[in-house]
Design a protein around this motif. Structure first.
Motif, short mmCIF file in Angstrom:
data_model
loop_
_atom_site.label_atom_id
_atom_site.label_comp_id
_atom_site.label_asym_id
_atom_site.label_seq_id
_atom_site.Cartn_x
_atom_site.Cartn_y
_atom_site.Cartn_z
N UNK A 276 56.58 6.80 -9.02
CA UNK A 276 55.83 6.52 -9.87
C UNK A 276 56.22 5.53 -11.01
N UNK B 142 45.35 5.39 -7.33
CA UNK B 142 45.23 5.81 -5.93
C UNK B 142 44.37 5.98 -5.31
N UNK B 143 43.28 7.04 -5.87
CA UNK B 143 41.70 7.80 -5.35
C UNK B 143 40.56 6.49 -5.85
N UNK C 296 49.34 21.77 -5.07
CA UNK C 296 48.16 22.89 -5.43
C UNK C 296 48.10 23.61 -3.79
N UNK D 165 51.88 10.01 -14.76
CA UNK D 165 51.02 11.27 -13.03
C UNK D 165 50.01 10.59 -12.90
N UNK E 101 41.86 18.85 -6.14
CA UNK E 101 43.03 18.02 -5.41
C UNK E 101 43.96 18.03 -6.77
N UNK E 102 44.06 17.98 -7.54
CA UNK E 102 45.37 17.34 -8.69
C UNK E 102 45.27 18.26 -9.71
N UNK F 186 51.04 -1.48 -11.64
CA UNK F 186 49.89 0.01 -12.08
C UNK F 186 49.30 -0.07 -13.01
N UNK G 111 48.71 6.91 -11.77
CA UNK G 111 49.02 6.69 -10.25
C UNK G 111 47.79 7.37 -9.74
N UNK G 112 47.69 8.72 -10.02
CA UNK G 112 46.68 8.87 -9.03
C UNK G 112 44.77 8.44 -9.27
N UNK H 277 44.50 14.06 0.51
CA UNK H 277 44.97 13.91 -1.00
C UNK H 277 44.54 14.54 -1.76
N UNK H 278 45.20 15.69 -1.68
CA UNK H 278 45.50 16.66 -2.64
C UNK H 278 46.50 16.57 -3.12
N UNK H 279 46.97 16.93 -4.17
CA UNK H 279 48.08 16.94 -4.68
C UNK H 279 48.72 17.94 -4.07
N UNK I 298 55.42 10.73 -6.54
CA UNK I 298 53.70 12.29 -6.29
C UNK I 298 53.58 12.09 -4.13
N UNK J 299 38.21 15.76 -7.69
CA UNK J 299 38.51 14.40 -8.20
C UNK J 299 37.77 13.49 -8.65
#
Lengths: 358, 125
Positions: free
Chosen positions: B121, A222-223, B102, A215, A15-16, A62, A218-219, B97-99, B92, A27
């Motif tokens: 951000x 969020x998650x 990708x 980044x 996911x990243x 954040x 923040x991710x 729910x995925x960047x 972002x 995740x």
């Protein structure tokens, strides 16, 4: 595009894309590597020892929200043995800080950490709203920056902590490296990449997120669905930092490793002893007892200027001389309460007195 | 089906550029002109088949969504949202729910009921 699998566990959906490495991860592996990297940063720099009382500088934004969460997670997972506190400074900015402090109050319950809020109003007798009403929006960041630094130290002394951790991240540090290069501030360039700063009699401060990308922070928020507040300060942002930031974000878009590369470059600078020697010797402010490079600390100078209606006295040398020429500070001048160092010595004695029998 | 419905969310301060609203529901045509030059000329009309008649079309993608949001939802300061035809560095984007890095960024295809999240951000921490 078909979903890709995580490069670490090879089973879950990625996911990243990690900016530092380009790795595609899922995740759960992201949470794990993010936390583990912060843990490794803490271990390598030997930031803490068991029994330390540590305040997390919490703004409700954040970075500090994620920092509080990660510090609690790591303290539990790896048995750091730390006593954690939240320390917030209320600058007195209506519609900005009052809202973000509500977030910090929720964090206090979510993370079960004691919270201390110290306001500019109780410490200096001035809110930022009142300061801006007197001096306008120009230079108000100077007041806020000087006042916040000292307020954090005083808040830490009230909590009797050994250490303050702040949410400064890799992007912040890379920006500061760029700003110091552009300004030609060699002395600061030499210091700005240190993970930990501790003068002779100041409270230890460190940045566990030194290598954590904004980044990813923040991710992570969020998650993990963390509760944070994001609004720009209503009194003009730091314009110079804004330029460095926009430039750095462009660099990151072209090559994500740029941020960590700039930090490494900053760390590799060798500052000559001659430059270090030109820094003024630290002394104690004769009015409030806080550390200072002059007879009066910057906060006392700024406060005297405000009180005497000559607010620029603390900002420029010329205005300072003009205020001095007006005569000495009046007897009844409002001053900052005298600074008491947290009694670290006392605890050391207790620790020595208590030697568990083997 | 000629239109798709997306859930779009703005946070991290970005919502201030979109009428201070965090959650938006956006309807887009399922197919849009291949040539971006036709987008401005034929703005998305949910249910309208016109877009498909004049020019060659392709399934709707993230690049089209950005265009649509800028034209239809943005209420202030477009330069803080888009730059050089994509989101400004520091924003972002998550697709389901995925960047979005990708998924091919602007080229990522959109489907009915997809969830898109934009997070700035750039605000203080």
């Amino acid at each position: 595009m078909p979903p890709k699998n995580c490069a670490i566990c090879n089973s879950a959906r990625a996911i990243l894309k990690r900016p530092k490495t380009g790795q595609l991860i899922c995740k759960d592996c992201f949470f794990y590597v993010f936390e583990t990297e912060v843990h490794n940063t803490i271990l390598e720099a030997e930031l803490f020892k068991p029994g330390d009382r540590v305040a997390i500088g919490a703004s409700g934004g954040k970075d500090s929200t994620v920092l509080a969460h990660v510090m609690k997670t790591l303290n539990d997972r790896y048995n750091y043995g730390l006593e954690l506190f939240l320390l917030s400074i209320d600058e007195g900015i209506t519609g900005y800080r009052d809202d973000s402090l509500e977030t910090v109050k929720r964090n206090q319950e979510q993370y079960d950490m004691p919270l201390k809020i110290l306001s500019y109003d109780e410490l200096y007798g001035w809110t930022m709203d009142a300061i801006v009403a007197q001096i306008g929006k120009k230079n108000n960041c100077t007041f806020c920056g000087v006042f916040r630094r000292q307020a954090l130290d005083r808040g830490a002394a009230i909590l009797d902590v050994d250490h303050i951790v702040t949410g400064h991240n890799a992007d912040d540090i890379a920006e500061t490296v760029l700003m110091n290069i552009m300004r030609g501030d060699i002395a600061r360039l030499g210091r700005c990449t240190s993970i930990c700063t501790q003068g002779e009699d100041t409270i230890k401060r460190s940045k566990p997120f030194k290598y954590a990308y904004e980044k990813e922070i923040v991710m992570y928020a969020y998650f993990k669905k963390l509760d944070y507040f994001s609004t720009e300060c209503i009194y003009s942002p730091d314009a110079y930092r804004g330029h460095a930031r926009a430039f750095l974000k462009d660099l990151e878009a072209a090559r994500p490793s740029a941020i960590i590369d700039i930090i490494h470059s900053g760390e590799a600078f060798e500052i000559k002893e001659v430059v270090k020697a030109t820094q003024k010797l630290q002394q104690t402010c004769k009015r409030c007892g806080y550390m200072s490079s002059n007879e009066l600390c910057k906060a006392c100078t700024l406060l005297e200027g405000l009180e005497r209606g000559m607010a620029n006295a603390g900002v420029t040398d010329r205005a300072r001389k003009r205020m001095d020429a007006e005569g000495p500070a009046p007897e009844n001048l409002r001053t900052i309460p005298f600074f008491q160092q947290p009694n670290g010595l006392r605890r050391t004695e207790i620790a020595i007195a208590y030697t568990p029998s083997s | 089906m000629s239109t798709i419905t997306l859930s779009v969310q703005f946070s991290g301060g970005l919502e201030t550029l979109f009428g201070n609203r965090t959650a938006h529901t956006v309807a887009l045509p399922a197919r849009v002109p291949v040539d971006a030059a036709h987008w401005a000329a034929s703005p998305a009309q949910p249910g309208s088949e016109q877009a498909g008649t004049e020019a060659e079309t392709k399934p709707v993608d993230m690049a089209y969504l950005l265009h649509h949001l800028r034209a239809r939802a943005l209420t202030a300061r477009p330069e803080l949202f888009l730059e050089h035809g994509t989101v400004r560095p520091g924003i972002l984007v998550l697709l389901n729910d995925a960047d979005w890095e990708l998924e091919g960024e602007g080229a990522a295809l959109l489907h009915d009921k997809d969830e898109v999240v934009f997070i700035s951000t750039l605000h203080g921490g």
